[in-house]
Motif scaffolding. Structure first.
Motif, mmCIF file in Angstrom:
data_model
loop_
_atom_site.group_PDB
_atom_site.id
_atom_site.type_symbol
_atom_site.label_atom_id
_atom_site.label_comp_id
_atom_site.label_asym_id
_atom_site.label_seq_id
_atom_site.Cartn_x
_atom_site.Cartn_y
_atom_site.Cartn_z
ATOM 1 N N THR A 86 0.819 -1.222 0.000
ATOM 2 C CA THR A 86 0.000 0.000 0.000
ATOM 3 C C THR A 86 0.849 1.266 0.000
ATOM 4 N N ARG A 87 2.163 1.126 0.312
ATOM 5 C CA ARG A 87 3.077 2.262 0.436
ATOM 6 C C ARG A 87 2.641 3.204 1.561
ATOM 7 N N LYS A 88 1.963 2.645 2.562
ATOM 8 C CA LYS A 88 1.539 3.431 3.711
ATOM 9 C C LYS A 88 2.347 3.018 4.947
ATOM 10 N N SER A 89 2.402 3.930 5.910
ATOM 11 C CA SER A 89 3.144 3.661 7.138
ATOM 12 C C SER A 89 2.236 3.802 8.353
ATOM 13 N N ALA A 198 3.607 -0.415 21.371
ATOM 14 C CA ALA A 198 3.828 0.505 20.262
ATOM 15 C C ALA A 198 3.705 -0.227 18.925
ATOM 16 N N ASP A 199 4.192 -1.463 18.882
ATOM 17 C CA ASP A 199 4.094 -2.276 17.664
ATOM 18 C C ASP A 199 2.628 -2.520 17.294
ATOM 19 N N GLN A 200 1.806 -2.842 18.275
ATOM 20 C CA GLN A 200 0.384 -3.077 18.023
ATOM 21 C C GLN A 200 -0.300 -1.806 17.515
ATOM 22 N N LEU A 201 0.055 -0.667 18.081
ATOM 23 C CA LEU A 201 -0.530 0.591 17.642
ATOM 24 C C LEU A 201 -0.173 0.885 16.185
ATOM 25 N N ALA A 202 1.077 0.616 15.821
ATOM 26 C CA ALA A 202 1.502 0.829 14.436
ATOM 27 C C ALA A 202 0.734 -0.098 13.488
ATOM 28 N N SER A 203 0.560 -1.353 13.898
ATOM 29 C CA SER A 203 -0.187 -2.315 13.084
ATOM 30 C C SER A 203 -1.651 -1.907 12.953
ATOM 31 N N GLN A 204 -2.228 -1.420 14.028
ATOM 32 C CA GLN A 204 -3.625 -0.960 13.985
ATOM 33 C C GLN A 204 -3.774 0.233 13.055
ATOM 34 N N ALA A 205 -2.786 1.114 13.052
ATOM 35 C CA ALA A 205 -2.833 2.270 12.155
ATOM 36 C C ALA A 205 -2.848 1.818 10.695
ATOM 37 N N LEU A 206 -2.063 0.801 10.369
ATOM 38 C CA LEU A 206 -2.037 0.270 9.001
ATOM 39 C C LEU A 206 -3.375 -0.350 8.610
#
Length: 218
Positions: A86-89, A198-206
């Motif tokens: 997706t080229r998203k972060s 923090a890892d889970q939050l980043a994954s949820q953002a994706l």
């Protein structure tokens, strides 16, 4: 706030000796000195901060009383993830701090599209945490930043060189922001399993799940 103690102690027989402590959090240093003071044999004490400013016992007590009403004892966990398809972060940060004699946890994530690599996402996640510190009113304190990115941690600690222009720009932006807030950054590199929040939050953002909130930890 971290300080050193310079203390002179006199035994019941009148023998004097001096002690210099290691760097301690101000609360711990104050507790140690107050314990010494109860003996009635402490002759002189000086507190020294990382800027070589000296404080008396009375001054440090007043400073600690004032600090209690502001965020302090701050630790920031950060993590960033980049999706090649997706080229998203996805960015995530978790901030633990104390205020008004209570403990708090702030969680924040964000989805961004302008980044190109996972390392950029990690830097952006760090910067997200820094922005949240500014919103909290954190300033002129030592803050511990915890992450699992060797690149970000080692480059910010100046242990590794930074050759990529994009990462150099991120590092410069972060250093400037830290200086503006008067924050003395301390860095801790941890395995991914110790950075789960923090890892889970980043994954949820994706997955386009937005998380923003602060709770009291009891």
């Amino acid at each position: 706030m971290k300080i050193r103690i310079e203390l002179t102690y006199q035994t019941p027989k009148g023998i004097e000796t001096s002690f210099n402590s290691e760097w301690l959090h101000a609360e711990k240093a104050l507790s140690i000195v107050e314990d010494f003071d109860k003996t009635g044999r402490m002759k002189h004490v000086t507190f020294i901060d990382n800027h070589e400013t000296t404080w008396t016992l009375k001054e440090i007590k007043k400073q600690m009383e004032e600090i209690q009403t502001e965020p302090h004892n701050v630790t920031v966990y950060f993590d960033g993830g980049f999706d090649l398809k997706t080229r998203k972060s996805g960015l995530g940060c978790v901030i633990y701090y104390e205020q008004n004699k209570k403990s708090w946890r702030l969680r924040k994530n964000a989805l961004v599209e302008e980044l190109k690599t996972n390392n950029e996402a990690e830097y952006a996640a760090f910067h997200l945490g820094l922005q949240e510190l500014e919103y909290l009113g954190v300033h002129h304190l030592a803050v511990t930043f915890v992450g699992d990115s060797q690149v970000v941690i080692n480059q910010l600690m100046e242990e590794w060189p930074c050759y990529e222009e994009e990462l150099t720009n991120w590092a410069d932006r972060i250093e400037n922001h830290l200086n503006q807030l008067g924050i003395e950054a301390e860095y801790e590199l941890v395995p991914r399993k110790k950075n789960k929040e923090a890892d889970q939050l980043a994954s949820q953002a994706l997955r386009e799940i937005e998380i923003t909130g602060t709770i009291e930890i009891k």
